[in-house]
Design an enzyme around this catalytic site. Structure first.
Site, PDB file in Angstrom:
ATOM      1  N   ARG A 173     -30.037  -5.701  35.958  1.00  0.00           N
ATOM      2  CA  ARG A 173     -30.094  -4.952  37.043  1.00  0.00           C
ATOM      3  C   ARG A 173     -29.699  -4.619  37.665  1.00  0.00           C
ATOM      4  NH1 ARG A 173     -33.409 -10.245  38.944  1.00  0.00           N
ATOM      5  NH2 ARG A 173     -33.000  -9.960  40.718  1.00  0.00           N
ATOM      6  N   LYS A 220     -39.823 -13.998  47.751  1.00  0.00           N
ATOM      7  CA  LYS A 220     -39.934 -14.669  47.635  1.00  0.00           C
ATOM      8  C   LYS A 220     -41.264 -14.739  49.175  1.00  0.00           C
ATOM      9  CE  LYS A 220     -36.171 -16.951  46.547  1.00  0.00           C
ATOM     10  NZ  LYS A 220     -34.465 -17.329  46.269  1.00  0.00           N
ATOM     11  N   GLY A 239     -37.657  -8.563  41.825  1.00  0.00           N
ATOM     12  CA  GLY A 239     -36.398  -8.624  40.941  1.00  0.00           C
ATOM     13  C   GLY A 239     -36.134  -6.870  41.558  1.00  0.00           C
ATOM     14  N   GLY A 283     -42.931  -4.967  40.470  1.00  0.00           N
ATOM     15  CA  GLY A 283     -43.338  -5.769  39.027  1.00  0.00           C
ATOM     16  C   GLY A 283     -45.434  -6.482  39.458  1.00  0.00           C
ATOM     17  N   ASP A 284     -45.393  -7.289  38.412  1.00  0.00           N
ATOM     18  CA  ASP A 284     -46.508  -8.153  38.980  1.00  0.00           C
ATOM     19  C   ASP A 284     -46.927  -9.035  40.027  1.00  0.00           C
ATOM     20  OD1 ASP A 284     -47.075 -10.597  36.479  1.00  0.00           O
ATOM     21  OD2 ASP A 284     -44.744  -9.999  37.357  1.00  0.00           O
ATOM     22  N   ILE A 291     -37.407  -4.429  34.539  1.00  0.00           N
ATOM     23  CA  ILE A 291     -36.648  -3.875  33.670  1.00  0.00           C
ATOM     24  C   ILE A 291     -37.171  -4.456  32.931  1.00  0.00           C
ATOM     25  CG2 ILE A 291     -34.239  -4.034  34.709  1.00  0.00           C
ATOM     26  CD1 ILE A 291     -34.001  -7.452  33.986  1.00  0.00           C
ATOM     27  N   ASP A 292     -37.895  -5.516  32.708  1.00  0.00           N
ATOM     28  CA  ASP A 292     -39.128  -6.538  31.643  1.00  0.00           C
ATOM     29  C   ASP A 292     -39.623  -5.950  30.785  1.00  0.00           C
ATOM     30  OD1 ASP A 292     -37.814  -8.821  32.759  1.00  0.00           O
ATOM     31  OD2 ASP A 292     -39.056  -9.585  34.427  1.00  0.00           O
ATOM     32  N   MET A 308     -32.198 -11.296  29.485  1.00  0.00           N
ATOM     33  CA  MET A 308     -33.378 -10.991  30.395  1.00  0.00           C
ATOM     34  C   MET A 308     -34.954 -11.024  30.108  1.00  0.00           C
ATOM     35  SD  MET A 308     -32.574 -11.091  35.250  1.00  0.00           S
ATOM     36  CE  MET A 308     -31.926 -12.263  35.977  1.00  0.00           C
ATOM     37  N   ARG A 343     -38.410 -12.485  31.035  1.00  0.00           N
ATOM     38  CA  ARG A 343     -39.124 -13.537  31.569  1.00  0.00           C
ATOM     39  C   ARG A 343     -39.834 -13.464  30.090  1.00  0.00           C
ATOM     40  NH1 ARG A 343     -43.260 -13.086  36.504  1.00  0.00           N
ATOM     41  NH2 ARG A 343     -43.911 -11.121  35.325  1.00  0.00           N
TER      42      ARG A 343
HETATM   43  O1  F6P Z   1     -38.124 -10.001  36.398  1.00  0.00           O
HETATM   44  C1  F6P Z   1     -36.982  -9.706  36.679  1.00  0.00           C
HETATM   45  C2  F6P Z   1     -35.823 -10.263  36.580  1.00  0.00           C
HETATM   46  O2  F6P Z   1     -34.699 -10.013  36.121  1.00  0.00           O
HETATM   47  C3  F6P Z   1     -36.553 -11.299  35.055  1.00  0.00           C
HETATM   48  O3  F6P Z   1     -35.649 -10.893  33.939  1.00  0.00           O
HETATM   49  C4  F6P Z   1     -36.146 -12.804  35.283  1.00  0.00           C
HETATM   50  O4  F6P Z   1     -36.260 -13.392  34.462  1.00  0.00           O
HETATM   51  C5  F6P Z   1     -35.777 -12.782  37.226  1.00  0.00           C
HETATM   52  O5  F6P Z   1     -36.411 -11.269  37.642  1.00  0.00           O
HETATM   53  C6  F6P Z   1     -34.944 -13.548  37.848  1.00  0.00           C
HETATM   54  O6  F6P Z   1     -35.122 -13.971  39.033  1.00  0.00           O
HETATM   55  P1  F6P Z   1     -33.707 -13.532  40.062  1.00  0.00           P
HETATM   56  O7  F6P Z   1     -33.229 -11.981  40.167  1.00  0.00           O
HETATM   57  O8  F6P Z   1     -34.709 -14.380  40.644  1.00  0.00           O
HETATM   58  O9  F6P Z   1     -32.940 -15.006  39.089  1.00  0.00           O
END
Ligand code: F6P
Length: 364
Positions: A291, A78, A15, A118-119, A142-143, A185, A187
Site C-alpha cells: 500500500r 475504525k 485503508g 472501499g466497500d 488495493i484489493d 494482501m 482480503r
Molecule cells: O483492504 C485493504 C487491505 O490492505 C487488505 O488487503 C488487508 O486485509 C487490510 O486492508 C489490512 O488492514 P489494516 O491496514 O487495518 O491492517
C-alpha cells in the site's frame, strides 16, 4: 440539473492506498477554480466526520500531490458512524453515532460530500444517501474487490510492488534452490496474488476463490525440483485457504469496520511445504509494503479521472452514485450496485486459464 457547489467535502476512508492524493487533487483543484467552491477536507475518514474534525483546503494543500502515496487527509478503518467504537470502562461499545456525523455535515453547510474508499465506505455512503445526504463514492482499494467497476485505483500500484518483490525473490530462490512463499494482501479476493503471480512468473498462485489441496501444492514443487527447476515461487493471497480448512486470522479487532484481520497463511504454507517435501523454504509477507509509496502512472491517471468525474456528478446533483470504470470509460453507477457483493475472481476467469497455460499451479 446543475447543482450549486458552494461547499464541498472530501474524505478518504478505510485503508490507505496509492492514488488517494491524486483523487483529492482532481476534486479540489477544479472545485476551487471552476466552481469557486470552498473545499472542506475531513480528517481521518468517517472518524473526523463524527468527531467534527476538518480543515479548509487551499490550492497550496492540493498542489504537487499527484505522485504522493497515502492521503493528506488521513484515514481510518475504525470510524463507521453507524457502528462507532466507543471506549467504556467495561470495554468497547459499538454505538450508532450517525447523528453526530449528520450534524457536522449540516453545521459545515456541505452541498456535497465525496467519500473515497472501499466497500466499507460505500456501505456508509449508501446509508447516508438513504438519510437524504448528498454523498458520492469513489472506489479505492488495493484489493480490487468492489462490484460495478472494472478496477479500483490502488490495485495497479500494489500489483507492481508485489511483482517487483517476486522478481527480487527469484534471485535467492534460484541461487539457494529454495521454495519462496510470498504472502500478499487482498482480503477475500485473489486479484493481487493473481496479477502479481502472473506478472512475476510465480510457479504457484493460491487464491481464496480456489481452495487448494495440500498434496497438489507439494507435488508441484517436488515435480519442479526433480525436473531440474530447483526452486519455486508460490504467491499466496492472505485469504487463501486449504480445501479442508479455513482462512488464517491474525487478530480480531472490534473497533474496525471489518473486525477480521487476515494474515498468516504464508507461514502455514511454507511450514507444510518444508515438512512434506524436504525442500528448504522461506516465507516473505509483503503486507503494508503493497500500500506504500507512489502510485503507478496508471493509478495516477485513473485516480485523476475518478476525482474529476466525482466532482462533475456532484455539480449535476447526481448523488448516491459511485464513479466507476467500464472498459475504457469512466462513468457512474448507483452506489447500491457496488455493494451487492464482493467482486472476487470468477472461476472461469481468463487470468486463471492463462496462468495455468504457462504452467502455474493453483493447487487444485
Ligand atoms: O483492504 C485493504 C487491505 O490492505 C487488505 O488487503 C488487508 O486485509 C487490510 O486492508 C489490512 O488492514 P489494516 O491496514 O487495518 O491492517
Amino acid at each position: 440539473m446543475a447543482h450549486h457547489l458552494k461547499r464541498i467535502g472530501i474524505l478518504t476512508g478505510g485503508g490507505d492506498c496509492p492514488g488517494l492524493n491524486a483523487v483529492i487533487r482532481s476534486i479540489a483543484k477544479p472545485a476551487m477554480t471552476r466552481y469557486q467552491s470552498t473545499v472542506i477536507g475531513i480528517l481521518d475518514g468517517f472518524e473526523g466526520l463524527v468527531e467534527g474534525r476538518m480543515k479548509e483546503l487551499t490550492p497550496k494543500d492540493v498542489g504537487g500531490i499527484v505522485n504522493m502515496g497515502g492521503t493528506i487527509l488521513g484515514t481510518s478503518n475504525k470510524g463507521n458512524p453507524f457502528q462507532f467504537p466507543v471506549e467504556t470502562p467495561q470495554g468497547i461499545d459499538v454505538l450508532d453515532y450517525s447523528n453526530h456525523a449528520i450534524q457536522n455535515y449540516r453545521d459545515w453547510n456541505l452541498d456535497a460530500l465525496i467519500a473515497v474508499g472501499g466497500d466499507g465506505t460505500m456501505h456508509i455512503v449508501d446509508r447516508f444517501t438513504e438519510l437524504g445526504l448528498n454523498f458520492i463514492g469513489v472506489p479505492k482499494t488495493i484489493d480490487n474487490d468492489l462490484s460495478a467497476t472494472d478496477v479500483t485505483f490502488g490495485y495497479d500500484s500494489a500489483v507492481s510492488v508485489a511483482t517487483e518483490a517476486i522478481d527480487r525473490l527469484h534471485t535467492t530462490a534460484s541461487s539457494h534452490h529454495r521454495v519462496m512463499v510470498v504472502e500478499v494482501m487482498g482480503r477475500y479476493a485473489g486479484w493481487i496474488a493473481l496479477g502479481a503471480g502472473i506478472a512475476g512468473g510465480a510457479d504457484g498462485i493460491l487464491i481464496p476463490e480456489i481452495p487448494f489441496q495440500w498434496e497438489k501444492v507439494f507435488e508441484h514443487v517436488l515435480l519442479r525440483s526433480k525436473s531440474g527447476n530447483r526452486f519455486s515461487i508460490i504467491c499466496v493471497a492472505e485469504g487463501a485457504k486449504p480445501a479442508e480448512g479455513s482462512v488464517v486470522v491474525r487478530e480480531m479487532d472490534k473497533k474496525r469496520t471489518d473486525p477480521i484481520r487476515l494474515g498468516g497463511i504464508g507461514d502455514l504454507v511454507g511450514r507444510k511445504i518444508e515438512e512434506n517435501t524436504g525442500l528448504e523454504t522461506r516465507v516473505v509477507v509483503l503486507g503494508h509494503v503493497l500500500r506504500g509509496g507512489s502510485p503507478t502512472a496508471y493509478d495516477r491517471i485513473l485516480a485523476t479521472r475518478y476525482g474529476a468525474k466525482a466532482l462533475e456528478l456532484a455539480a449535476e446533483g447526481n448523488f448516491g452514485t459511485m464513479v466507476c470504470l467500464r472498459g475504457t470509460e469512466v462513468g457512474a453507477v448507483p452506489v447500491k450496485d457496488a455493494i451487492l457483493h464482493l467482486r472476487t475472481v470468477p472461476l472461469d476467469s481468463q487470468y486463471i486459464q492463462t496462468a495455468k497455460m504457462v504452467g502455474t499451479s493453483f493447487g487444485d
